[in-house]
Design an enzyme around this catalytic site. Structure first.
Site, PDB file in Angstrom:
ATOM      1  N   CYS A 114       0.722  -1.234  -0.193  1.00 11.25           N
ATOM      2  CA  CYS A 114       0.048   0.199   0.257  1.00 11.25           C
ATOM      3  C   CYS A 114       0.771   1.149   0.016  1.00 11.25           C
ATOM      4  CB  CYS A 114      -1.139   0.184   1.116  1.00 11.25           C
ATOM      5  SG  CYS A 114      -2.010  -1.474   1.241  1.00 11.25           S
ATOM      6  N   HIS A 260      -4.015   6.796   1.495  1.00 14.34           N
ATOM      7  CA  HIS A 260      -4.286   5.283   1.048  1.00 14.34           C
ATOM      8  C   HIS A 260      -5.749   5.089   1.248  1.00 14.34           C
ATOM      9  CE1 HIS A 260      -4.052   1.362   0.141  1.00 14.34           C
ATOM     10  NE2 HIS A 260      -3.998   1.015   1.226  1.00 14.34           N
ATOM     11  N   ASN A 290     -10.074  -1.374  -1.817  1.00 18.26           N
ATOM     12  CA  ASN A 290      -8.691  -1.083  -1.789  1.00 18.26           C
ATOM     13  C   ASN A 290      -7.766  -1.438  -2.855  1.00 18.26           C
ATOM     14  OD1 ASN A 290      -6.014  -0.900  -0.716  1.00 18.26           O
ATOM     15  ND2 ASN A 290      -6.162  -2.126   1.187  1.00 18.26           N
TER      16      ASN A 290
HETATM   17  O1  UT7 Z   1      -4.441  -1.893   2.959  1.00 19.39           O
HETATM   18  C1  UT7 Z   1      -3.764  -2.158   3.932  1.00 19.39           C
HETATM   19  C2  UT7 Z   1      -4.161  -1.850   5.242  1.00 19.39           C
HETATM   20  N1  UT7 Z   1      -5.310  -2.555   5.372  1.00 19.39           N
HETATM   21  C3  UT7 Z   1      -6.148  -2.139   6.326  1.00 19.39           C
HETATM   22  O2  UT7 Z   1      -5.852  -0.960   6.689  1.00 19.39           O
HETATM   23  C4  UT7 Z   1      -7.248  -2.756   6.743  1.00 19.39           C
HETATM   24  C5  UT7 Z   1      -7.557  -2.470   8.232  1.00 19.39           C
HETATM   25  N2  UT7 Z   1      -8.457  -3.033   9.025  1.00 19.39           N
HETATM   26  C6  UT7 Z   1      -9.691  -2.834   8.827  1.00 19.39           C
HETATM   27  O3  UT7 Z   1      -9.986  -2.135   7.934  1.00 19.39           O
HETATM   28  C7  UT7 Z   1     -10.827  -3.309   9.553  1.00 19.39           C
HETATM   29  O4  UT7 Z   1     -10.173  -4.171  10.705  1.00 19.39           O
HETATM   30  C8  UT7 Z   1     -11.828  -4.551   9.082  1.00 19.39           C
HETATM   31  C9  UT7 Z   1     -12.649  -3.789   7.882  1.00 19.39           C
HETATM   32  C10 UT7 Z   1     -10.868  -5.443   8.183  1.00 19.39           C
HETATM   33  C11 UT7 Z   1     -12.550  -5.337   9.873  1.00 19.39           C
HETATM   34  O5  UT7 Z   1     -13.463  -4.317  10.644  1.00 19.39           O
HETATM   35  P1  UT7 Z   1     -13.387  -4.539  12.142  1.00 19.39           P
HETATM   36  O6  UT7 Z   1     -14.268  -3.588  12.919  1.00 19.39           O
HETATM   37  O7  UT7 Z   1     -12.095  -4.435  12.829  1.00 19.39           O
HETATM   38  O8  UT7 Z   1     -14.037  -6.170  12.570  1.00 19.39           O
HETATM   39  P2  UT7 Z   1     -13.526  -7.465  13.224  1.00 19.39           P
HETATM   40  O9  UT7 Z   1     -12.260  -7.891  12.448  1.00 19.39           O
HETATM   41  O10 UT7 Z   1     -12.966  -7.043  14.567  1.00 19.39           O
HETATM   42  O11 UT7 Z   1     -14.625  -8.074  13.101  1.00 19.39           O
HETATM   43  C12 UT7 Z   1     -15.803  -7.855  13.849  1.00 19.39           C
HETATM   44  C13 UT7 Z   1     -16.979  -9.107  13.399  1.00 19.39           C
HETATM   45  C14 UT7 Z   1     -16.199 -10.480  14.001  1.00 19.39           C
HETATM   46  O12 UT7 Z   1     -17.284 -11.281  14.489  1.00 19.39           O
HETATM   47  P3  UT7 Z   1     -17.521 -11.491  16.002  1.00 19.39           P
HETATM   48  O13 UT7 Z   1     -16.313 -12.116  16.576  1.00 19.39           O
HETATM   49  O14 UT7 Z   1     -17.662 -10.033  16.498  1.00 19.39           O
HETATM   50  O15 UT7 Z   1     -18.881 -12.218  16.193  1.00 19.39           O
HETATM   51  C15 UT7 Z   1     -15.969 -11.007  12.646  1.00 19.39           C
HETATM   52  O16 UT7 Z   1     -15.881 -12.364  12.710  1.00 19.39           O
HETATM   53  O17 UT7 Z   1     -17.145  -9.004  12.316  1.00 19.39           O
HETATM   54  C16 UT7 Z   1     -17.279 -10.228  11.754  1.00 19.39           C
HETATM   55  N3  UT7 Z   1     -16.455 -10.275  10.249  1.00 19.39           N
HETATM   56  C17 UT7 Z   1     -17.368 -10.321   9.421  1.00 19.39           C
HETATM   57  N4  UT7 Z   1     -18.651 -10.229   9.419  1.00 19.39           N
HETATM   58  C18 UT7 Z   1     -19.206 -10.310   7.796  1.00 19.39           C
HETATM   59  C19 UT7 Z   1     -15.225 -10.204   9.770  1.00 19.39           C
HETATM   60  N5  UT7 Z   1     -15.214  -9.954   8.562  1.00 19.39           N
HETATM   61  C20 UT7 Z   1     -16.373 -10.059   8.286  1.00 19.39           C
HETATM   62  C21 UT7 Z   1     -17.099  -9.791   6.893  1.00 19.39           C
HETATM   63  N6  UT7 Z   1     -18.305  -9.980   6.788  1.00 19.39           N
HETATM   64  N7  UT7 Z   1     -16.465  -9.701   5.810  1.00 19.39           N
END
Ligand code: UT7
Length: 333
Positions: A114, A260, A290
């Site tokens: 990135c 980014h 992204n």
């Molecule tokens: O470009 C390189 C850099 N990359 C980034 O900057 C990405 C950085 N990270 C993020 O943008 C965020 O962490 C995400 C968008 C990837 C995830 O968002 P989050 O608010 O951190 O969610 P999380 O990973 O903590 O997951 C929350 C819940 C979980 O369920 P439980 O444990 O609360 O029941 C996950 O299992 O959402 C669930 N989950 C999903 N649900 C539906 C994780 N991915 C998904 C999905 N759809 N795609």
């Protein structure tokens, strides 16, 4: 020493628009979840066996050359940033060079994910200032959609975030002291390499590619999303503040921040911490997801073509990603 100016920009994305609803056919996810957590609404995907990364890069480059009124033969070198090359080696730069028909000029591949565009910008700036090259083509191009983990539930973790596309910039020297690239700050911290990576296939294992690798999905990207998020919202504002301090400027001097495009929530947090208002910031992650090394040049080109960015404006760029690698740049447009 001359400064480096952006002579022209261009971008190209595949025609196919993929809405969040379509992703719910592949994974247990929803439009509501993706919008709420990332701000993404659609992304562009190539057709399988359709456009390659260097095809996307070629179209973006053609548009930049058109805007510059310059033939490809005027280019002195190519810097090609990607994490999704068409082949393990050689990198995408030589394929773009071949398609442009400019045999002989150097083609450098940058693998800083990135942050690839900012790493490439720093190299281009150095080459131009020292007079080594006068016309540098800097491209970020990615095809992610062919390497997403459609066949596993955990594939949703990164699968919903990524899109395909390419952006290009032609850079050259300017004698106008008041304009051009003011500075580029680059950083890396390899302690966090495993938080966003593709573990295989590579020369750490022997044999380097086995059925087990494939069965375990080690050829797919893996991300510890929360950790990446946490670092991104801290390190991006820090990187930009440091550069603003060096240039004796402040956030209120920024006319346009192009960060980014990984997650709208990240970019909102970055803007908040810097005290920027909406009018100072441009985001398009909602439409493209992204596109890694391509996000900044795609967004930049949209801003140039819509006159959102005008001569004399102070442009700030900032990126963060796998490695971790991150950085910032300031440009007097
Ligand atoms: O470009 C390189 C850099 N990359 C980034 O900057 C990405 C950085 N990270 C993020 O943008 C965020 O962490 C995400 C968008 C990837 C995830 O968002 P989050 O608010 O951190 O969610 P999380 O990973 O903590 O997951 C929350 C819940 C979980 O369920 P439980 O444990 O609360 O029941 C996950 O299992 O959402 C669930 N989950 C999903 N649900 C539906 C994780 N991915 C998904 C999905 N759809 N795609």
């Amino acid at each position: 020493m001359p400064r480096t100016e952006f002579i022209a920009t261009g971008h190209h994305v595949p025609e196919r628009v993929v809405a969040n609803e379509e992703l719910a056919e592949y994974w247990d996810t929803s439009d509501a979840w993706i919008r709420a957590r990332s701000g993404i609404e659609t992304r562009r995907w190539v057709e399988p066996r359709g456009e390659t990364g260097s095809d996307l890069a070629l179209e973006a480059t053609r548009k930049a050359l058109d805007s510059a009124g310059m033939p490809a033969s005027a280019l002195d070198c190519i810097i090609y940033a990607t994490l999704s090359p068409e082949h393990y080696f050689p990198g995408g730069g030589v394929f773009l060079q071949r398609k442009l028909g400019v045999q002989g000029i150097p083609a450098l591949d940058v693998r800083n994910q990135c942050s690839g565009f900012l790493y490439g910008l720093s190299i281009a700036d150095g080459w131009i200032r020292t007079g080594q090259y006068r016309r540098v083509l800097l491209v970020g191009a990615e095809v992610h959609s062919l390497a997403l983990e459609y066949d596993r539930p955990e594939g949703r973790n990164v699968g919903v975030l990524f899109g395909d596309g390419a952006g290009a910039a032609i850079l050259g020297p300017t004698e106008d002291d008041s304009r051009g690239v003011l500075g580029v700050n680059l950083f890396a911290d390899g302690r966090f390499a495993e938080l966003l990576w593709v573990e295989g296939v590579g020369m750490r294992d022997s044999p380097w590619l086995t059925r087990t690798h494939l069965n375990e999905g080690k050829h797919y990207p893996r991300m510890a999303g929360r950790e990446v998020f946490r670092h991104a919202v801290k390190l991006m504002p820090e990187a930009l503040r440091a550069l603003l301090d060096t240039e004796r400027l402040g956030p209120s001097d920024i006319d346009l921040l192009v960060a980014h495009q990984a997650n709208l929530r990240i970019n909102e947090a970055v803007a908040r911490q810097l005290g920027l208002d909406e009018g100072q910031v441009y985001n398009n992650v909602q439409r493209y997801g992204n596109t890694t090394a391509a996000t900044i040049p795609i967004a930049l080109d949209e801003c140039v073509r819509s006159a959102r960015l005008r001569r004399g404006d102070l442009l700030a760029l900032v990126a963060f990603g796998s490695g971790f690698t991150w950085g910032s740049a300031l440009v007097r447009w």
